[in-house]
Design a protein around this motif. Structure first.
Motif, PDB file in Angstrom:
ATOM      1  N   TYR A   1       0.730  -1.001   0.247  1.00 10.79           N
ATOM      2  CA  TYR A   1      -0.199   0.259  -0.147  1.00 10.79           C
ATOM      3  C   TYR A   1       0.897   1.252   0.098  1.00 10.79           C
ATOM      4  O   TYR A   1       1.904   0.687   0.056  1.00 10.79           O
ATOM      5  CB  TYR A   1      -0.564   0.103   1.335  1.00 10.79           C
ATOM      6  N   SER A   2       0.483   2.204  -0.708  1.00  9.59           N
ATOM      7  CA  SER A   2       0.991   3.510  -0.054  1.00  9.59           C
ATOM      8  C   SER A   2       1.947   4.429   1.050  1.00  9.59           C
ATOM      9  O   SER A   2       2.471   4.830   1.147  1.00  9.59           O
ATOM     10  CB  SER A   2       0.827   4.591  -1.560  1.00  9.59           C
ATOM     11  N   ASP A   3       0.859   4.239   1.668  1.00  8.49           N
ATOM     12  CA  ASP A   3       0.623   4.586   3.573  1.00  8.49           C
ATOM     13  C   ASP A   3      -0.535   3.888   3.883  1.00  8.49           C
ATOM     14  O   ASP A   3      -1.529   2.412   3.602  1.00  8.49           O
ATOM     15  CB  ASP A   3       0.325   5.960   3.350  1.00  8.49           C
ATOM     16  N   GLN A   4      -0.544   3.772   5.473  1.00 13.36           N
ATOM     17  CA  GLN A   4      -1.688   2.743   6.192  1.00 13.36           C
ATOM     18  C   GLN A   4      -3.040   3.925   5.902  1.00 13.36           C
ATOM     19  O   GLN A   4      -4.113   2.860   5.793  1.00 13.36           O
ATOM     20  CB  GLN A   4      -1.388   3.080   7.736  1.00 13.36           C
ATOM     21  N   ALA A   5      -3.355   5.111   5.385  1.00 13.21           N
ATOM     22  CA  ALA A   5      -4.834   4.917   5.355  1.00 13.21           C
ATOM     23  C   ALA A   5      -4.890   4.643   4.083  1.00 13.21           C
ATOM     24  O   ALA A   5      -6.542   4.004   4.351  1.00 13.21           O
ATOM     25  CB  ALA A   5      -4.117   6.692   4.950  1.00 13.21           C
ATOM     26  N   HIS A   6      -4.017   4.435   2.641  1.00 12.32           N
ATOM     27  CA  HIS A   6      -4.688   3.551   1.661  1.00 12.32           C
ATOM     28  C   HIS A   6      -5.296   2.002   2.379  1.00 12.32           C
ATOM     29  O   HIS A   6      -6.148   1.619   1.839  1.00 12.32           O
ATOM     30  CB  HIS A   6      -3.294   3.664   0.443  1.00 12.32           C
ATOM     31  N   LEU A   7      -4.209   1.236   3.529  1.00 10.17           N
ATOM     32  CA  LEU A   7      -5.043  -0.088   3.914  1.00 10.17           C
ATOM     33  C   LEU A   7      -6.057   0.015   4.799  1.00 10.17           C
ATOM     34  O   LEU A   7      -7.209   0.064   4.556  1.00 10.17           O
ATOM     35  CB  LEU A   7      -3.751  -0.664   4.768  1.00 10.17           C
ATOM     36  N   VAL A   8      -5.956   1.091   5.400  1.00  7.44           N
ATOM     37  CA  VAL A   8      -7.572   1.511   6.322  1.00  7.44           C
ATOM     38  C   VAL A   8      -8.614   1.667   5.409  1.00  7.44           C
ATOM     39  O   VAL A   8      -9.235   0.793   5.914  1.00  7.44           O
ATOM     40  CB  VAL A   8      -7.301   2.715   6.564  1.00  7.44           C
ATOM     41  N   ARG A   9      -8.607   3.043   3.466  1.00  8.30           N
ATOM     42  CA  ARG A   9      -9.531   2.361   3.123  1.00  8.30           C
ATOM     43  C   ARG A   9     -10.975   1.240   2.729  1.00  8.30           C
ATOM     44  O   ARG A   9     -11.480   1.141   2.864  1.00  8.30           O
ATOM     45  CB  ARG A   9      -9.482   3.721   2.302  1.00  8.30           C
ATOM     46  N   ASP A  10      -9.166   0.577   1.953  1.00  6.09           N
ATOM     47  CA  ASP A  10      -9.026  -0.794   1.353  1.00  6.09           C
ATOM     48  C   ASP A  10     -10.664  -1.542   2.721  1.00  6.09           C
ATOM     49  O   ASP A  10     -11.450  -2.149   1.938  1.00  6.09           O
ATOM     50  CB  ASP A  10      -8.187  -1.183   1.148  1.00  6.09           C
ATOM     51  N   PHE A  11      -9.428  -1.764   3.614  1.00  3.23           N
ATOM     52  CA  PHE A  11     -10.037  -3.019   4.584  1.00  3.23           C
ATOM     53  C   PHE A  11     -11.468  -2.628   5.378  1.00  3.23           C
ATOM     54  O   PHE A  11     -12.318  -3.317   5.180  1.00  3.23           O
ATOM     55  CB  PHE A  11      -9.438  -2.677   5.955  1.00  3.23           C
ATOM     56  N   THR A  12     -10.978  -1.163   5.165  1.00  2.00           N
ATOM     57  CA  THR A  12     -13.063  -0.421   5.919  1.00  2.00           C
ATOM     58  C   THR A  12     -14.384  -0.835   5.060  1.00  2.00           C
ATOM     59  O   THR A  12     -15.302  -1.669   4.775  1.00  2.00           O
ATOM     60  CB  THR A  12     -13.113   0.854   5.780  1.00  2.00           C
ATOM     61  N   ALA A  13     -13.505  -1.041   3.637  1.00  2.00           N
ATOM     62  CA  ALA A  13     -14.285  -0.596   2.672  1.00  2.00           C
ATOM     63  C   ALA A  13     -14.801  -2.538   2.531  1.00  2.00           C
ATOM     64  O   ALA A  13     -16.593  -2.467   2.265  1.00  2.00           O
ATOM     65  CB  ALA A  13     -13.946  -0.102   0.695  1.00  2.00           C
ATOM     66  N   THR A  14     -14.173  -3.057   2.322  1.00  2.00           N
ATOM     67  CA  THR A  14     -14.415  -4.426   2.458  1.00  2.00           C
ATOM     68  C   THR A  14     -14.874  -5.243   3.701  1.00  2.00           C
ATOM     69  O   THR A  14     -15.810  -5.590   3.144  1.00  2.00           O
ATOM     70  CB  THR A  14     -13.501  -4.859   2.181  1.00  2.00           C
ATOM     71  N   VAL A  15     -14.648  -4.666   4.612  1.00  2.00           N
ATOM     72  CA  VAL A  15     -15.154  -5.627   6.151  1.00  2.00           C
ATOM     73  C   VAL A  15     -16.010  -4.724   6.991  1.00  2.00           C
ATOM     74  O   VAL A  15     -16.853  -5.597   7.570  1.00  2.00           O
ATOM     75  CB  VAL A  15     -13.795  -6.219   6.870  1.00  2.00           C
ATOM     76  N   GLY A  16     -16.304  -3.311   6.560  1.00  2.00           N
ATOM     77  CA  GLY A  16     -17.210  -2.859   7.208  1.00  2.00           C
ATOM     78  C   GLY A  16     -16.685  -1.858   8.417  1.00  2.00           C
ATOM     79  O   GLY A  16     -17.630  -0.946   8.910  1.00  2.00           O
ATOM     80  N   VAL A  17     -15.385  -2.634   9.185  1.00  2.00           N
ATOM     81  CA  VAL A  17     -15.299  -1.563  10.326  1.00  2.00           C
ATOM     82  C   VAL A  17     -13.529  -1.340   9.977  1.00  2.00           C
ATOM     83  O   VAL A  17     -12.822  -2.696   8.946  1.00  2.00           O
ATOM     84  CB  VAL A  17     -15.435  -2.475  11.289  1.00  2.00           C
ATOM     85  N   PRO A  18     -12.924  -0.267  10.294  1.00  2.00           N
ATOM     86  CA  PRO A  18     -11.722  -0.079  10.026  1.00  2.00           C
ATOM     87  C   PRO A  18     -10.889  -1.218  11.061  1.00  2.00           C
ATOM     88  O   PRO A  18     -11.550  -2.149  12.207  1.00  2.00           O
ATOM     89  CB  PRO A  18     -11.219   1.900  10.941  1.00  2.00           C
ATOM     90  N   PRO A  19      -9.464  -1.631  10.494  1.00  2.00           N
ATOM     91  CA  PRO A  19      -8.579  -2.586  11.042  1.00  2.00           C
ATOM     92  C   PRO A  19      -8.396  -2.310  12.318  1.00  2.00           C
ATOM     93  O   PRO A  19      -9.072  -3.621  13.393  1.00  2.00           O
ATOM     94  CB  PRO A  19      -7.134  -2.224  10.439  1.00  2.00           C
ATOM     95  N   THR A  20      -8.092  -0.825  13.283  1.00  2.00           N
ATOM     96  CA  THR A  20      -7.956  -0.860  14.880  1.00  2.00           C
ATOM     97  C   THR A  20      -8.635  -1.548  15.323  1.00  2.00           C
ATOM     98  O   THR A  20      -9.332  -2.012  16.295  1.00  2.00           O
ATOM     99  CB  THR A  20      -7.546   0.426  15.065  1.00  2.00           C
ATOM    100  N   ALA A  21     -10.580  -1.232  14.981  1.00  2.00           N
ATOM    101  CA  ALA A  21     -11.796  -1.579  15.737  1.00  2.00           C
ATOM    102  C   ALA A  21     -11.964  -3.310  15.524  1.00  2.00           C
ATOM    103  O   ALA A  21     -12.411  -3.645  16.332  1.00  2.00           O
ATOM    104  CB  ALA A  21     -13.556  -0.746  14.688  1.00  2.00           C
ATOM    105  N   TYR A  22     -11.043  -3.524  14.217  1.00  2.00           N
ATOM    106  CA  TYR A  22     -11.686  -5.482  14.200  1.00  2.00           C
ATOM    107  C   TYR A  22     -10.431  -5.607  14.848  1.00  2.00           C
ATOM    108  O   TYR A  22     -11.499  -7.170  15.526  1.00  2.00           O
ATOM    109  CB  TYR A  22     -11.505  -5.343  12.186  1.00  2.00           C
ATOM    110  N   ALA A  23      -9.352  -5.570  14.714  1.00  2.00           N
ATOM    111  CA  ALA A  23      -8.994  -6.457  15.835  1.00  2.00           C
ATOM    112  C   ALA A  23      -9.038  -5.763  18.030  1.00  2.00           C
ATOM    113  O   ALA A  23      -8.089  -6.252  18.368  1.00  2.00           O
ATOM    114  CB  ALA A  23      -7.065  -5.610  16.099  1.00  2.00           C
ATOM    115  N   ARG A  24      -9.610  -4.639  17.908  1.00  2.00           N
ATOM    116  CA  ARG A  24      -9.536  -4.554  19.278  1.00  2.00           C
ATOM    117  C   ARG A  24     -10.657  -5.664  20.155  1.00  2.00           C
ATOM    118  O   ARG A  24     -11.757  -6.020  19.328  1.00  2.00           O
ATOM    119  CB  ARG A  24     -10.784  -2.952  18.646  1.00  2.00           C
ATOM    120  N   PRO A  25      -9.985  -5.633  21.289  1.00  2.00           N
ATOM    121  CA  PRO A  25     -11.016  -6.361  22.072  1.00  2.00           C
ATOM    122  C   PRO A  25     -12.115  -5.683  22.744  1.00  2.00           C
ATOM    123  O   PRO A  25     -12.270  -4.680  22.843  1.00  2.00           O
ATOM    124  CB  PRO A  25     -10.057  -7.086  23.586  1.00  2.00           C
ATOM    125  N   ALA A  26     -12.925  -6.828  23.221  1.00  2.00           N
ATOM    126  CA  ALA A  26     -14.678  -6.916  22.884  1.00  2.00           C
ATOM    127  C   ALA A  26     -14.336  -6.445  24.635  1.00  2.00           C
ATOM    128  O   ALA A  26     -13.492  -6.708  25.084  1.00  2.00           O
ATOM    129  CB  ALA A  26     -15.367  -7.962  23.011  1.00  2.00           C
TER     130      ALA A  26
END
Length: 296
Positions: free
Chosen positions: A269-294
Motif C-alpha cells: 500500500y502507498s500508506d497506512q490510510a490506503h490500507l485502512v480505506r480498503d479494509f474498511t470498505a471491504t470488511v465494514g469496520v476499520p482494522p483497528t476496530a476489528y482488532a480491538r478487544p471486546a
C-alpha cells in the motif's frame, strides 16, 4: 497440493463462527485436485440466529445446501465482489466446492467465468447431471431410515465427499492449458509478495497487461488488480484476527500489538490510510476496530 488449507483467510471473526457450527475442509479425489482448493462442509443446530460474514476469495464455489425442512438445492456461486453475509438459524447443512481461481472453466467451458461473477445460479443451469436426486445424495440423510443402523458422523461425512467426487468426476473436465496458466498466475499473486501491481504480474507471466486482463476475464472471473487487492485484504484480516487470538490466550502485555503502518508497507500500500480505506470498505469496520478487544 499439500491437502486443504488450514488458514481462516476471508472468514470474518472465525472463532465466533466455529463456536456455532461444525466446519471442516476435505480433500477431493486426486484427479480433481488440480482444479479444486477443497471441499468445505458445515453443519449447525442453533438455538438462536447467527450471521456469518466472509470476504470472498477469487474463486467460484458450487454450493449444495439444506436449511431446516426446506427442500435441498444447489447453486453455482460466482466470485462475490463484496462482503458475503449468510444468516444461519435452526438446523442446516452445506456441502461446498471451492475451485482454485481459474479452475472452474474446464467444468463449464462454454462461458467465460466472468459471466458468473457476482451471481448465484441454480447448479442445474450450469453443470450437467445436477438433478434433485444428485443434490440429495451429496447432502446425505439426516437420520437412519427405519430398520437401518444410524451412520457414524465420519461415515456420513465420507459419503458426502464421495458423492461430491462422483458428481464432479462425471463432468469430465477438459484439459485446458489456459486454465493451468491462469491458476499458476493467481497462485503467484497469493504467494509472492513482490507482485504488487498488474504490470508486475504481467512481467512475471511474460504477457502483456491486456492479454492478462483477457485471460483473467475468461478463466478467473475478475481482473488481476482485483485479485491483488483481495489477497492484501485477506492477509490484513488474518493478521488482525491473530491479534485477537493472541489477546485471547494472554500472551503478555504486548500481545497483538500490530504495526498497521508496517503492514501497509509490507502489503504494497502507498500508506497506512490506503490500507485502512480498503479494509474498511471491504470488511465494514476499520482494522483497528476489528482488532480491538471486546469490552469485558
Amino acid at each position: 497440493m499439500a491437502g486443504p488449507r488450514r488458514d481462516t483467510r476471508g472468514i470474518v471473526e472465525p472463532r465466533e463462527l466455529f463456536a456455532r457450527v461444525r466446519f471442516r475442509r476435505r480433500e477431493p479425489a486426486p484427479a480433481l485436485r488440480p482444479y479444486l482448493e477443497h471441499y468445505w462442509l458445515i453443519d449447525w443446530d442453533l438455538s438462536e440466529p447467527y450471521a456469518s460474514h466472509v470476504v470472498p476469495h477469487p474463486s467460484v464455489n458450487v454450493v449444495f445446501q439444506r436449511y431446516g425442512d426446506e427442500a435441498p438445492w444447489g447453486e453455482v456461486a460466482g466470485i462475490g465482489l463484496g462482503l458475503f453475509t449468510q444468516k444461519l438459524e435452526g438446523r442446516g447443512r452445506v456441502c461446498g466446492v471451492q475451485f482454485r481461481p481459474g479452475g472452474f472453466r474446464p467444468f463449464a467451458p462454454e462461458r467465460q467465468v466472468s459471466d458468473w461473477t457476482g451471481k448465484r445460479v441454480p447448479v442445474a443451469d450450469v453443470l450437467a447431471g445436477a438433478d434433485p436426486e444428485t443434490v440429495r445424495g451429496i447432502l446425505g440423510r439426516e437420520g437412519a431410515p427405519e430398520g437401518e443402523p444410524p451412520e457414524t458422523e465420519r461415515e456420513g461425512e465420507d459419503a458426502r465427499v464421495a458423492a461430491l467426487d462422483a458428481f464432479l468426476l462425471g463432468l469430465e473436465p477438459a484439459a485446458d492449458p489456459e486454465a493451468v496458466r491462469a491458476m499458476e498466475l493467481v497462485d503467484l499473486v497469493r504467494t509472492d509478495r513482490t507482485i504488487r501491481r498488474v504490470t508486475d504480474l504481467a512481467a512475471a507471466g511474460g504477457v502483456s497487461a491486456r492479454s492478462l486482463q483477457r485471460l483473467f476475464a475468461a478463466y478467473v472471473g475478475v481482473g488481476p488488480k482485483w485479485v491483488i487487492l483481495r489477497y492484501r485484504i485477506h492477509e490484513a484480516l488474518e493478521r488482525a484476527e491473530s491479534v485477537e487470538a493472541a489477546r485471547g490466550v494472554g500472551e503478555g502485555a504486548g500481545a497483538g500489538a500490530l504495526d498497521w503502518a508496517a503492514l501497509a508497507a509490507e502489503l504494497g500500500y502507498s500508506d497506512q490510510a490506503h490500507l485502512v480505506r480498503d479494509f474498511t470498505a471491504t470488511v465494514g469496520v476499520p482494522p483497528t476496530a476489528y482488532a480491538r478487544p471486546a469490552p469485558a
